[in-house]
Design an enzyme around this catalytic site. Structure first.
Site, PDB file in Angstrom:
ATOM      1  N   ASP A 137       0.839  -1.200   0.000  1.00 25.87           N
ATOM      2  CA  ASP A 137       0.000   0.000   0.000  1.00 25.87           C
ATOM      3  C   ASP A 137       0.878   1.255   0.000  1.00 25.87           C
ATOM      4  O   ASP A 137       2.029   1.226   0.457  1.00 25.87           O
ATOM      5  CB  ASP A 137      -0.848   0.054   1.287  1.00 25.87           C
ATOM      6  CG  ASP A 137      -2.049  -0.871   1.224  1.00 25.87           C
ATOM      7  OD1 ASP A 137      -2.387  -1.367   0.132  1.00 25.87           O
ATOM      8  OD2 ASP A 137      -2.664  -1.081   2.288  1.00 25.87           O
ATOM      9  N   ARG A 149      -0.760  -0.450  -8.582  1.00 22.96           N
ATOM     10  CA  ARG A 149      -2.096   0.082  -8.264  1.00 22.96           C
ATOM     11  C   ARG A 149      -2.030   1.605  -8.330  1.00 22.96           C
ATOM     12  O   ARG A 149      -1.142   2.214  -7.727  1.00 22.96           O
ATOM     13  CB  ARG A 149      -2.528  -0.353  -6.859  1.00 22.96           C
ATOM     14  CG  ARG A 149      -3.897   0.224  -6.469  1.00 22.96           C
ATOM     15  CD  ARG A 149      -4.180   0.083  -4.978  1.00 22.96           C
ATOM     16  NE  ARG A 149      -4.129  -1.281  -4.535  1.00 22.96           N
ATOM     17  CZ  ARG A 149      -3.865  -1.637  -3.267  1.00 22.96           C
ATOM     18  NH1 ARG A 149      -3.611  -0.721  -2.341  1.00 22.96           N
ATOM     19  NH2 ARG A 149      -3.833  -2.910  -2.927  1.00 22.96           N
TER      20      ARG A 149
HETATM   21  C1  LIG Z   1      -8.675  -0.727  -4.135  1.00 28.26           C
HETATM   22  C2  LIG Z   1      -8.200   0.536  -3.509  1.00 28.26           C
HETATM   23  C3  LIG Z   1      -6.982   0.565  -2.880  1.00 28.26           C
HETATM   24  C4  LIG Z   1      -6.518   1.749  -2.322  1.00 28.26           C
HETATM   25  N1  LIG Z   1      -5.258   1.784  -1.777  1.00 28.26           N
HETATM   26  C5  LIG Z   1      -4.776   2.954  -1.327  1.00 28.26           C
HETATM   27  C6  LIG Z   1      -3.421   3.082  -0.879  1.00 28.26           C
HETATM   28  O1  LIG Z   1      -2.649   2.127  -0.900  1.00 28.26           O
HETATM   29  N2  LIG Z   1      -3.022   4.279  -0.424  1.00 28.26           N
HETATM   30  C7  LIG Z   1      -3.844   5.383  -0.404  1.00 28.26           C
HETATM   31  O2  LIG Z   1      -3.417   6.470  -0.017  1.00 28.26           O
HETATM   32  N3  LIG Z   1      -5.127   5.292  -0.805  1.00 28.26           N
HETATM   33  C8  LIG Z   1      -5.607   4.110  -1.262  1.00 28.26           C
HETATM   34  N4  LIG Z   1      -6.885   4.042  -1.703  1.00 28.26           N
HETATM   35  C9  LIG Z   1      -7.831   5.172  -1.434  1.00 28.26           C
HETATM   36  C10 LIG Z   1      -7.784   6.177  -2.553  1.00 28.26           C
HETATM   37  O3  LIG Z   1      -6.549   6.832  -2.547  1.00 28.26           O
HETATM   38  C11 LIG Z   1      -8.900   7.198  -2.410  1.00 28.26           C
HETATM   39  O4  LIG Z   1      -8.734   7.843  -1.202  1.00 28.26           O
HETATM   40  C12 LIG Z   1     -10.286   6.605  -2.482  1.00 28.26           C
HETATM   41  O5  LIG Z   1     -10.331   5.564  -3.416  1.00 28.26           O
HETATM   42  C13 LIG Z   1     -11.313   7.653  -2.918  1.00 28.26           C
HETATM   43  O6  LIG Z   1     -11.009   8.099  -4.210  1.00 28.26           O
HETATM   44  P1  LIG Z   1     -11.910   7.789  -5.487  1.00 28.26           P
HETATM   45  O7  LIG Z   1     -10.945   7.374  -6.566  1.00 28.26           O
HETATM   46  O8  LIG Z   1     -12.925   6.798  -5.203  1.00 28.26           O
HETATM   47  O9  LIG Z   1     -12.471   9.208  -5.865  1.00 28.26           O
HETATM   48  P2  LIG Z   1     -13.310  10.306  -5.067  1.00 28.26           P
HETATM   49  O10 LIG Z   1     -12.757  11.603  -5.556  1.00 28.26           O
HETATM   50  O11 LIG Z   1     -13.369  10.056  -3.600  1.00 28.26           O
HETATM   51  O12 LIG Z   1     -14.758  10.103  -5.657  1.00 28.26           O
HETATM   52  C14 LIG Z   1     -14.962  10.316  -7.046  1.00 28.26           C
HETATM   53  C15 LIG Z   1     -16.359   9.866  -7.433  1.00 28.26           C
HETATM   54  O13 LIG Z   1     -16.493   8.460  -7.177  1.00 28.26           O
HETATM   55  C16 LIG Z   1     -17.823   8.172  -6.756  1.00 28.26           C
HETATM   56  N5  LIG Z   1     -17.781   7.682  -5.355  1.00 28.26           N
HETATM   57  C17 LIG Z   1     -16.771   7.777  -4.488  1.00 28.26           C
HETATM   58  N6  LIG Z   1     -17.106   7.207  -3.296  1.00 28.26           N
HETATM   59  C18 LIG Z   1     -18.365   6.772  -3.429  1.00 28.26           C
HETATM   60  C19 LIG Z   1     -19.287   6.114  -2.553  1.00 28.26           C
HETATM   61  N7  LIG Z   1     -18.968   5.843  -1.282  1.00 28.26           N
HETATM   62  N8  LIG Z   1     -20.499   5.812  -3.025  1.00 28.26           N
HETATM   63  C20 LIG Z   1     -20.862   6.121  -4.306  1.00 28.26           C
HETATM   64  N9  LIG Z   1     -20.037   6.753  -5.182  1.00 28.26           N
HETATM   65  C21 LIG Z   1     -18.810   7.068  -4.743  1.00 28.26           C
HETATM   66  C22 LIG Z   1     -18.582   9.497  -6.808  1.00 28.26           C
HETATM   67  O14 LIG Z   1     -19.147   9.602  -8.079  1.00 28.26           O
HETATM   68  C23 LIG Z   1     -17.467  10.507  -6.624  1.00 28.26           C
HETATM   69  O15 LIG Z   1     -17.789  11.774  -7.124  1.00 28.26           O
HETATM   70  C24 LIG Z   1      -7.339   2.892  -2.330  1.00 28.26           C
HETATM   71  C25 LIG Z   1      -8.562   2.867  -2.987  1.00 28.26           C
HETATM   72  C26 LIG Z   1      -8.992   1.731  -3.598  1.00 28.26           C
HETATM   73  C27 LIG Z   1     -10.278   1.754  -4.336  1.00 28.26           C
END
Ligand SMILES: Cc1cc2nc3c(=O)[nH]c(=O)nc-3n(C[C@H](O)[C@H](O)[C@H](O)COP(=O)(O)OP(=O)(O)OC[C@H]3O[C@@H](n4cnc5c(N)ncnc54)[C@H](O)[C@@H]3O)c2cc1C
Length: 311
Positions: free
Chosen positions: A137, A187
């Site tokens: 991660d 990732r």
């Molecule tokens: C598989 C995975 C592994 C990850 N690993 C790490 C890591 O190692 N380190 C790290 O710092 N972060 C990690 N993250 C977290 C990541 O960095 C983001 O903080 C998190 O994924 C939110 O970003 P987003 O891409 O969903 O976009 P956001 O900007 O949060 O959301 C964009 C759009 O996605 C949709 N959306 C988002 N959340 C929801 C919800 N709850 N319900 C419905 N629609 C929604 C909406 O349309 C929203 O406008 C990981 C995320 C994932 C998915």
């Protein structure tokens, strides 16, 4: 502003005590966290695999303060990989594990990097014996360089060791170019940590643009991109890039978090795409939960109500 306040709350011991000792927060915890034990993790992995989804399991834990604690985290991953393998869930990488370098010792005051590298190598060996992989991660920016360094070194022995790039960080386009050239499993996520201005992008639009740039580099490269986002616009761009570059669906995957957009996870898998669900489990869920709430303040009112005394 709210996001910043919530991320500060993730570090508050008083709030942590209040939240973790309130039984009524359970419902919201259960939505995002698979449970506390290895058996809970295996059960959830089995349910997701039965629905055609791939899985990566994360044993929750931050702030490792001594080498014994770091070794205990590696022990838990060995136990988990053994249990997943015994349940027939690891074949072909169907269930893999995600590991935080700080949880296995990276920030220990003495020999932190060495301790983390040795513990990660131990987990990689257990994963190889189980027929699956490990992804490291990404954490706050001070951990990023050392974690990528450990991944680079260990890829000589464990070529399928994956790492994570956060599009919130200004360095990430360069990291993607290097990792795509090396043919690594990468990732790509937006990044969950609040970062200083010189290090990270402040505006969500900048983070999104960087995500799209990084995705282009990874999809055009020699490695295995793992596109971790719930963002419908970025998912559409990923799908278009795969078509344009002629990438078969077996050569990359989408990733989403447990409990977030579960219907979309199934819809994408139904199109023939590979979709992996990131499943956290363990007792130390507080920091993880607060980071999820910071991303979706709409859930916050529900969460705060659960902390109030019931009438
Ligand atoms: C598989 C995975 C592994 C990850 N690993 C790490 C890591 O190692 N380190 C790290 O710092 N972060 C990690 N993250 C977290 C990541 O960095 C983001 O903080 C998190 O994924 C939110 O970003 P987003 O891409 O969903 O976009 P956001 O900007 O949060 O959301 C964009 C759009 O996605 C949709 N959306 C988002 N959340 C929801 C919800 N709850 N319900 C419905 N629609 C929604 C909406 O349309 C929203 O406008 C990981 C995320 C994932 C998915």
């Amino acid at each position: 502003m709210l996001r910043r306040t919530l991320l500060a709350a993730a570090a508050s011991d008083r709030l942590r005590r209040a939240v973790t000792t309130t039984p009524r927060t359970r419902a919201i915890v259960d939505r995002y966290v698979a449970g506390e034990t290895t058996a809970d993790a295996v059960r959830t992995a089995r349910e997701l695999r039965a629905r055609g989804l791939l899985v990566t399991l994360d044993h929750l834990g931050e702030d490792t303060t001594d080498s014994g604690q770091a070794a205990a985290v590696a022990d838990e991953y060995e136990r988990l990989l053994g249990a997943l393998s015994a349940a027939g869930l690891t074949a072909g990488g169907g269930c893999e594990v995600s590991v935080k370098a700080t949880a296995v010792g990276l920030f220990l005051p003495e020999n932190g990097e060495k301790t983390a590298r040795e513990n990660i190598a131990r987990i990689c060996r257990a994963a190889r014996n189980a027929g699956t992989t490990v992804t490291l991660d990404a954490e706050e920016h001070t951990a990023v360089g050392p974690t990528l360094g450990i991944a680079r070194e260990l890829r000589a022995e464990f070529g399928d060791l994956g790492c994570v790039v956060q599009s919130r960080l200004r360095r990430s386009a360069g990291d993607c170019a290097e990792l795509a050239q090396a043919g690594a499993r990468v990732r790509l996520c937006k990044g969950a940590y609040d970062e200083p201005a010189g290090v990270g992008y402040a505006r969500p639009s900048e983070v999104d643009r960087c995500y799209a740039r990084c995705m282009r580099v990874l999809m055009a490269g020699r490695g295995y991109p793992m596109l971790a986002t719930h963002d419908p616009r970025l998912i559409d761009i990923a799908t278009a890039l795969a078509l344009l570059s002629g990438r078969p669906s077996s050569s990359f995957e989408y990733q989403m978090l447990y409990g977030i957009r579960p219907a979309e996870q199934l819809r994408l898998a139904d199109t023939g795409a590979q979709v992996r669900v990131y499943v956290p489990y363990g007792g130390d869920w507080y920091g993880y939960l607060v980071r999820r709430l910071a991303e979706r303040p709409g859930n916050l009112a529900f969460f705060l109500r659960s902390l109030l005394p019931q009438r």
